[in-house]
Each structure stands twice: as structure tokens, then as C-alpha cells.
Motif scaffolding. Structure first.
Motif, PDB file in Angstrom:
ATOM      1  N   PHE A   1       6.482  37.033  60.835  1.00 24.81           N
ATOM      2  CA  PHE A   1       6.614  35.906  61.894  1.00 24.81           C
ATOM      3  C   PHE A   1       5.219  35.068  62.156  1.00 24.81           C
ATOM      4  O   PHE A   1       5.215  34.223  62.179  1.00 24.81           O
ATOM      5  CB  PHE A   1       7.299  36.486  63.341  1.00 24.81           C
ATOM      6  N   ALA A   2       4.430  35.952  62.250  1.00 25.46           N
ATOM      7  CA  ALA A   2       3.061  35.607  62.484  1.00 25.46           C
ATOM      8  C   ALA A   2       2.305  34.972  61.263  1.00 25.46           C
ATOM      9  O   ALA A   2       1.539  34.129  61.570  1.00 25.46           O
ATOM     10  CB  ALA A   2       2.099  36.507  63.004  1.00 25.46           C
ATOM     11  N   LEU A   3       2.728  35.413  60.075  1.00 24.37           N
ATOM     12  CA  LEU A   3       2.202  34.860  58.810  1.00 24.37           C
ATOM     13  C   LEU A   3       2.827  33.762  58.229  1.00 24.37           C
ATOM     14  O   LEU A   3       2.250  33.065  57.524  1.00 24.37           O
ATOM     15  CB  LEU A   3       1.924  36.212  57.941  1.00 24.37           C
ATOM     16  N   THR A   4       4.166  33.654  58.531  1.00 32.18           N
ATOM     17  CA  THR A   4       4.779  32.465  58.039  1.00 32.18           C
ATOM     18  C   THR A   4       4.027  30.899  58.790  1.00 32.18           C
ATOM     19  O   THR A   4       4.161  31.054  60.027  1.00 32.18           O
ATOM     20  CB  THR A   4       6.420  32.477  58.431  1.00 32.18           C
ATOM     21  N   PRO A   5       3.831  30.207  58.006  1.00 33.41           N
ATOM     22  CA  PRO A   5       3.037  29.135  58.472  1.00 33.41           C
ATOM     23  C   PRO A   5       3.940  28.158  59.662  1.00 33.41           C
ATOM     24  O   PRO A   5       5.264  27.895  59.212  1.00 33.41           O
ATOM     25  CB  PRO A   5       2.528  28.077  57.524  1.00 33.41           C
ATOM     26  N   ALA A   6       3.424  27.874  60.726  1.00 30.51           N
ATOM     27  CA  ALA A   6       4.193  27.254  61.751  1.00 30.51           C
ATOM     28  C   ALA A   6       4.563  25.782  61.369  1.00 30.51           C
ATOM     29  O   ALA A   6       5.490  25.301  61.648  1.00 30.51           O
ATOM     30  CB  ALA A   6       3.526  27.280  63.073  1.00 30.51           C
ATOM     31  N   ASP A   7       3.593  25.290  60.456  1.00 31.88           N
ATOM     32  CA  ASP A   7       3.927  23.880  60.219  1.00 31.88           C
ATOM     33  C   ASP A   7       4.409  23.863  58.628  1.00 31.88           C
ATOM     34  O   ASP A   7       3.619  24.323  57.809  1.00 31.88           O
ATOM     35  CB  ASP A   7       2.521  23.028  60.201  1.00 31.88           C
ATOM     36  N   VAL A   8       5.547  23.512  58.380  1.00 26.77           N
ATOM     37  CA  VAL A   8       6.146  23.694  57.029  1.00 26.77           C
ATOM     38  C   VAL A   8       6.796  22.113  56.529  1.00 26.77           C
ATOM     39  O   VAL A   8       7.710  22.076  56.001  1.00 26.77           O
ATOM     40  CB  VAL A   8       7.499  24.723  57.269  1.00 26.77           C
ATOM     41  N   ARG A   9       5.869  21.163  56.781  1.00 28.58           N
ATOM     42  CA  ARG A   9       6.195  19.926  56.234  1.00 28.58           C
ATOM     43  C   ARG A   9       6.231  19.913  54.846  1.00 28.58           C
ATOM     44  O   ARG A   9       6.876  19.197  54.271  1.00 28.58           O
ATOM     45  CB  ARG A   9       5.211  18.987  56.735  1.00 28.58           C
ATOM     46  N   ASP A  10       5.269  20.613  54.131  1.00 23.85           N
ATOM     47  CA  ASP A  10       5.222  20.838  52.719  1.00 23.85           C
ATOM     48  C   ASP A  10       5.974  22.109  52.042  1.00 23.85           C
ATOM     49  O   ASP A  10       5.097  22.756  51.607  1.00 23.85           O
ATOM     50  CB  ASP A  10       3.753  20.773  52.144  1.00 23.85           C
ATOM     51  N   ILE A  11       7.272  22.266  52.390  1.00 23.77           N
ATOM     52  CA  ILE A  11       7.946  23.503  51.940  1.00 23.77           C
ATOM     53  C   ILE A  11       7.703  23.706  50.779  1.00 23.77           C
ATOM     54  O   ILE A  11       7.475  24.862  50.105  1.00 23.77           O
ATOM     55  CB  ILE A  11       9.264  23.244  52.614  1.00 23.77           C
ATOM     56  N   PRO A  12       8.047  22.780  49.772  1.00 23.73           N
ATOM     57  CA  PRO A  12       8.098  23.127  48.202  1.00 23.73           C
ATOM     58  C   PRO A  12       6.672  23.767  47.721  1.00 23.73           C
ATOM     59  O   PRO A  12       6.524  24.547  46.898  1.00 23.73           O
ATOM     60  CB  PRO A  12       8.265  21.572  47.615  1.00 23.73           C
ATOM     61  N   HIS A  13       5.442  23.094  48.299  1.00 25.16           N
ATOM     62  CA  HIS A  13       4.278  23.301  47.724  1.00 25.16           C
ATOM     63  C   HIS A  13       3.864  24.901  48.481  1.00 25.16           C
ATOM     64  O   HIS A  13       3.537  25.744  47.631  1.00 25.16           O
ATOM     65  CB  HIS A  13       3.190  22.692  48.273  1.00 25.16           C
ATOM     66  N   LEU A  14       4.206  25.129  49.724  1.00 28.11           N
ATOM     67  CA  LEU A  14       4.263  26.454  50.093  1.00 28.11           C
ATOM     68  C   LEU A  14       5.147  27.533  49.685  1.00 28.11           C
ATOM     69  O   LEU A  14       4.630  28.704  49.409  1.00 28.11           O
ATOM     70  CB  LEU A  14       4.725  26.339  51.722  1.00 28.11           C
ATOM     71  N   ALA A  15       6.405  27.037  49.368  1.00 25.27           N
ATOM     72  CA  ALA A  15       7.229  28.115  48.505  1.00 25.27           C
ATOM     73  C   ALA A  15       6.758  28.561  47.301  1.00 25.27           C
ATOM     74  O   ALA A  15       6.688  29.470  46.911  1.00 25.27           O
ATOM     75  CB  ALA A  15       8.750  27.703  48.446  1.00 25.27           C
ATOM     76  N   TRP A  16       5.981  27.712  46.507  1.00 31.21           N
ATOM     77  CA  TRP A  16       5.593  27.795  45.191  1.00 31.21           C
ATOM     78  C   TRP A  16       4.377  28.846  45.315  1.00 31.21           C
ATOM     79  O   TRP A  16       4.093  29.767  44.566  1.00 31.21           O
ATOM     80  CB  TRP A  16       5.231  26.450  44.389  1.00 31.21           C
ATOM     81  N   GLN A  17       3.484  28.505  45.991  1.00 29.63           N
ATOM     82  CA  GLN A  17       2.411  29.238  46.537  1.00 29.63           C
ATOM     83  C   GLN A  17       2.743  30.658  46.997  1.00 29.63           C
ATOM     84  O   GLN A  17       2.052  31.741  46.279  1.00 29.63           O
ATOM     85  CB  GLN A  17       1.475  28.791  47.677  1.00 29.63           C
ATOM     86  N   LEU A  18       3.803  30.734  47.841  1.00 31.21           N
ATOM     87  CA  LEU A  18       4.273  32.004  48.381  1.00 31.21           C
ATOM     88  C   LEU A  18       4.842  32.855  46.776  1.00 31.21           C
ATOM     89  O   LEU A  18       4.417  34.153  46.953  1.00 31.21           O
ATOM     90  CB  LEU A  18       5.379  32.068  49.258  1.00 31.21           C
ATOM     91  N   LEU A  19       5.663  32.253  46.198  1.00 36.07           N
ATOM     92  CA  LEU A  19       5.989  32.888  44.865  1.00 36.07           C
ATOM     93  C   LEU A  19       4.809  33.521  43.837  1.00 36.07           C
ATOM     94  O   LEU A  19       5.067  34.465  43.396  1.00 36.07           O
ATOM     95  CB  LEU A  19       7.137  31.825  44.173  1.00 36.07           C
ATOM     96  N   LEU A  20       3.886  32.460  43.938  1.00 36.16           N
ATOM     97  CA  LEU A  20       2.934  33.317  43.125  1.00 36.16           C
ATOM     98  C   LEU A  20       2.324  34.469  43.873  1.00 36.16           C
ATOM     99  O   LEU A  20       1.681  35.298  42.995  1.00 36.16           O
ATOM    100  CB  LEU A  20       1.793  31.811  42.884  1.00 36.16           C
ATOM    101  N   VAL A  21       1.691  34.469  44.797  1.00 32.76           N
ATOM    102  CA  VAL A  21       1.071  35.544  45.396  1.00 32.76           C
ATOM    103  C   VAL A  21       2.249  36.656  45.482  1.00 32.76           C
ATOM    104  O   VAL A  21       1.774  37.751  45.069  1.00 32.76           O
ATOM    105  CB  VAL A  21       0.916  35.150  47.125  1.00 32.76           C
ATOM    106  N   MET A  22       3.365  36.394  45.780  1.00 33.42           N
ATOM    107  CA  MET A  22       4.263  37.674  45.464  1.00 33.42           C
ATOM    108  C   MET A  22       4.238  38.169  44.224  1.00 33.42           C
ATOM    109  O   MET A  22       4.409  39.446  43.756  1.00 33.42           O
ATOM    110  CB  MET A  22       5.610  37.408  46.252  1.00 33.42           C
TER     111      MET A  22
END
Length: 546
Positions: free
Chosen positions: A419-440
């Protein structure tokens, strides 16, 4: 005169989370001190013991000997009876309790152990156990009590619970797990109250069993729920709130972990580094290379720190759940938590990184590491050991019957972290999702490499089964919570926000724990099914006339 019932002091099987049944297992040091405390309580009650009735098993006889030695007057009569032996657990005898529960499920475990129709495969049925205890209660103990004699019975968990059902006059259908603690003297009235306790007490016991059986799944679900809740709520969690809550929850888990550990077990803590030294050196070399070579790159620097992490503070809990040695897991976790940051500081003193030259970065991160370690490991550990010393019976009751609370603390911890680590501002969801997949993907590859390295090492060394499991757990379950504490300090120094990187690492960590449990449980389930087939009596068939 009243009857008194005492479950034996803590045995090695209790300490190692194994079913003992009719196997002989000696008392631990804590079990001896529990028996001594029970002797003092018997003296404080002003009892003059006339008869002591005891099981034939060594742990009960040793407890009875200590209690009798602590009295001013020896009892007139000592009765050693097979009727007071613990239930025969059949093929479950000697096995890790948590793995058995995970393999047969909550319903199967409840039927085998806590149902009046149950019977462990190859073992004694509930009814057979109850009948021998009820006969002993009515034909031996009650006549002695009615004759004015003070009687103490020293037996086992399930035997004392059968006495509770008999004393309360309850039908077999009313039986449930009573969680009788070690070495606490109980009167008939105490047993009746326990047997007649409200249904809520039984539900609480069931909750503890479910948490034990499903802990990694609950943790993984909580992690996913934390992400979903943040996406819906969009609430920023201040770093100090996250760090404080995380540290306190870790401390709860550590308290229950170290409550099981005798101080003598920790004496060889430095020596626990030796069996894992080749693995630690390989990780240390690669971690320092990434740290020194990636001082201008936050992802590389964080990857280097990840490899330099000690085992997670939950590693001993996982060892208990998955049938490891446990004591090695405790010693190694404590030793590595101290040695690895000291070694890192020494390496940085020899060849500083850019951040250590500038006076920030890693130095501040290691300070955060030390603060978390103090509150989450040192202080709870001291508290647990003080309780073991001052009140052995209460410490044993908390450890045996409430240890699941330490595991349960991981559930809100996982939810809070994501909950604390998920960005509160998710206006650019596709970019964040791609970055998250790369990290995982990168984190998953790193953990896979660690697992392959550990498996190769184990094939060369071939340690005992328990030590082998502990090496897998300690080397492949890094302390991601300490890493998150350091990452939160490092990222601002590098001018980047760590949320997506931290979130990806945390999610992979929780999923990896869930996956590891499936591997351990699968192997145990296969072995258990084979044992059940062997325990079943052969089916006799009548030959067909020719």
C-alpha cells in the motif's frame, strides 16, 4: 480432596514443532525450569502430595521427579501407568506439525486429531484414547480423591484434555482442542472451565491453525490487496509512518520466534556462518561489484544491496513451517544480520563509493538499517529471553499456543508495504505498469539465480535434510524489509522515487515465499501419502472357487 493435573514440561519435540505421541523425547532446559516452577506452585498451594500418577514416557516422568523433589514431603505412592501415555499419532509421529497440517489441510487435521471419530493413520483412535483415560479417571483417581488423598497426575496434552472431558461430563461430540499449556498445575474445576469455555475460544484456536496452514497465501493476498487499496484510495503514506509500522510488526514476529529459543542455542551463533560461507562470499563479491560499479545508477546500487542482505527475520518462522532445522535458521539469521553490515562497512572503508565520499547515501542507509535491526530484532529478542527466564510456564504457553500471532503479523505487514509503495498518483498507469514488470522480472531472475546457486551448493555438500532446508530458506529469503528501509534513504540521495522499484521487489518476495512453500509441501505430501498407504491394513479377498 481435589485432583491436580499437569502436562509435562516442554519437550524437544515441542521446541522443534514436531508430533511426539508415544515417542520418547526429553525435556528441554525450558521444560526443566517449567517443572521447577510447577513444583513451586504446588508448594505455594500448600499441598501435601499423597499420590503421584505419571505416564511411562520419559518427559512426563522427569517432570514428576522434579515436582516431587521440590516438595518437603515425598508422596506416599508413585504410580507409573501406561494408561496415561500420550496418544499414538501413528505415521504422524516425529513429523513436523506444520507440514502435516499443510499436507492434509485443516479439515483433515481436525478430523484426525480433534474429532471424536478421528484416528491418525496407523495410530490410536480418539475413542480408544478417551476410553482408557475415562476408565482411569473413574476407577483409579476418583476413589483416591474420595478417600481424602491428594493426587497429582503428570501426563500429556491430549491425556489431560481427555480428563477435562471426563471431569466435565461432556459427550464426545463436545470435544475440541483445549491448548493445555506445559507444566501448569490445573484442578478439576480448571479443566471443567476449559472444556465448557464458550465457542469463541474454539474459533480462536481454529483461526490459529488456519493462519499456520495458509500463512504464505494470506501474505500474498494481503500484498495484492495493498496494491488494490492504494489504487482506489490514492493516499500517500509518510515514510516515517511506513518505517515505524513495518519495524513494530517485524518486532512482533521476532518476539515469538525468539521465545522458542533457549540461550544455549545461540552460543554457536558465529559458527553458523561456516556452513553457508561459500554462498555468502559469492553473494558478497557480486553485491560489492554492483555497488562499486553502479554508484551512479540507483537500480544497480539497489541490486548490489539486495545481494548483501542477511536472511529475513521471518526465516526462522518459515523453518518451523517447512520442517527445517530451525535452530540453525535462528543462529544464522542473527549472525548474518550483524556480520553482513559490518563487512559492508569494512568494504566501503577500503573502497568507498561516490555516496560515501559525499557523506550521504549508503552511510545514512546503513544507519536506517541499524535502527530497524535494533527495534525489530535486538529489543524483542531481549524481551523474549527475559520472559523465558522469569516465567517459564507463561513463556511456553505463549510459544506453543500463540506462536501463530508472530506469523499473522506478516499479513498486515505485507499489505502495508505494498500500500505504501504503490504510487498514489497513477496518471501514467501504462508507464508505471511497464516499469513494475521490468523490476519484477529482474528481481525474479535474481532470486532464481540465488536458488540455483544454493541447489548446486547443496548437491556438493549434501547436508542433513533440516540443515539443507534452512540453507535454502536463509539464502533465498533476504530481508527485503531492511532493504526497503535502506532504499527509502538512498533514493532521495539519487534524485529518484523508489516506490515502483520497492513495490516490484516486495511483490516478487511475497510470491517467492508462496512458491517455496508449494515446493516443500509437495515433497512432504508425496512422502506422507506413501506412509499412509503403508499404514493401511491389507485388503483380504476371498479366492474365487475354481
Amino acid at each position: 480432596m481435589p485432583l491436580y493435573f499437569i502436562r509435562h514440561g516442554e519437550s524437544q519435540a515441542n521446541e522443534q514443532n514436531r508430533f511426539a505421541g508415544q515417542l520418547d523425547t526429553p525435556l528441554t532446559d525450558l521444560g526443566v525450569r517449567q517443572a521447577e516452577q510447577a513444583a513451586r506452585r504446588v508448594t505455594a498451594l500448600g499441598l501435601k502430595l499423597d499420590e503421584v500418577h505419571v505416564s511411562t514416557l520419559g518427559r512426563a516422568r522427569r517432570t514428576a521427579e522434579i515436582i516431587m523433589a521440590g516438595q518437603q514431603h515425598r508422596p506416599d505412592r508413585l504410580v507409573v501407568s501406561e494408561s496415561l501415555m500420550e496418544r499414538d499419532f501413528g505415521i504422524f509421529s516425529g513429523r513436523n506439525k506444520s507440514l502435516v497440517k499443510k499436507s492434509i489441510g485443516f479439515a483433515g487435521y481436525s478430523e484426525a486429531f480433534h474429532s471424536h471419530t478421528g484416528r491418525p493413520p496407523g495410530g490410536e483412535s480418539w475413542r480408544e484414547m478417551y476410553d482408557r483415560v475415562a476408565v482411569y479417571y473413574h476407577d483409579v483417581l476418583l476413589p483416591a480423591s474420595d478417600a481424602g488423598r491428594t493426587v497429582v497426575v503428570v501426563a500429556h496434552k491430549y491425556i489431560v484434555e481427555m480428563f477435562a472431558i471426563a471431569a466435565a461430563g461432556l459427550p464426545p461430540e463436545r470435544y475440541r482442542d483445549l491448548k493445555i499449556p506445559n507444566a501448569r498445575p490445573l484442578t478439576e474445576d480448571d479443566l471443567r472451565r476449559a472444556a465448557n469455555a464458550p465457542a469463541a475460544a474454539g474459533l480462536l484456536n481454529d483461526l490459529g491453525e488456519i493462519v499456520e496452514i495458509r500463512l504464505p497465501l494470506l501474505v500474498a493476498l494481503a500484498a495484492a490487496a495493498g496494491v488494490a487499496a492504494q489504487l482506489l484510495a490514492g493516499v500517500h503514506v509518510p515514510p516515517w509512518v511506513f518505517a515505524t509500522s513495518m519495524t513494530l510488526l517485524l518486532g512482533v514476529g521476532t518476539f515469538f520466534t525468539l521465545l522458542r529459543v533457549d540461550p544455549h542455542t545461540l552460543r554457536d551463533t558465529p559458527g553458523s556462518i561456516r556452513p553457508a560461507l561459500p554462498l555468502l562470499l559469492a553473494r558478497f563479491a557480486v553485491g560489492l561489484a554492483l555497488l562499486w560499479g553502479g554508484s551512479s545508477s540507483l537500480p544497480l546500487e539497489l541490486a548490489g544491496l539486495f545481494l548483501l542482505l542477511p536472511p529475513a527475520l521471518i526465516a526462522p518462522t518459515l523453518s518451523l513451517l517447512w520442517g527445517g532445522d530451525y535452530f540453525f535458521a535462528v543462529r544464522h539469521t542473527v549472525a548474518a544480520s550483524v556480520v553482513m553490515p559490518v563487512a559492508l562497512l569494512g568494504a566501503l572503508a577500503i573502497a568507498p563509493t561516490r555516496e560515501t565520499h559525499s557523506g550521504g547515501g549508503l552511510g545514512a542507509a546503513l544507519l536506517s538499517y541499524g535502527a530497524v535491526l535494533l527495534v525489530a530484532l535486538v529489543l524483542p529478542g531481549i524481551g523474549a529471553q527475559v520472559l523465558r527466564r522469569r516465567d517459564p510456564i507463561r513463556a511456553g504457553a505463549l510459544s506453543t499456543n500463540w506462536n501463530w500471532l508472530g506469523g499473522l503479523a506478516l499479513v498486515p505487514l505485507a499489505g502495508l508495504a505494498t500500500f505504501a509503495l504503490t504510487p498514489a498518483d497513477v496518471r501514467d498507469i501504462p508507464h508505471l505498469a511497464w516499469q513494475l514488470l521490468l523490476v519484477m522480472a529482474a528481481t525474479g531472475a535474481l532470486l532464481a539465480a540465488l536458488r540455483l546457486l544454493t541447489v548446486a551448493f547443496l548437491r556438493l555438500r549434501r547436508p542433513t535434510a533440516g540443515l539443507g532446508r534452512d540453507l535454502i530458506i536463509t539464502q533465498n529469503t533476504p530481508n527485503v524489509f531492511l532493504w526497503l528501509a535502506m532504499a527509502a534513504v538512498l533514493a532521495p540521495a539519487a534524485g529518484s522515487h523508489p516506490s515502483v522499484i520497492g513495490l516490484g521487489v516486495a511483490l516478487v518476495f511475497f510470491l517467492a515465499v508462496y512458491g517455496d512453500e508449494h515446493v516443500f509441501r509437495y515433497g512432504h505430501s508425496q512422502d506422507l501419502r506413501a506412509a499412509i498407504r503403508r499404514a493401511r491394513p491389507p485388503v483380504l479377498t476371498t479366492p474365487t472357487p475354481q
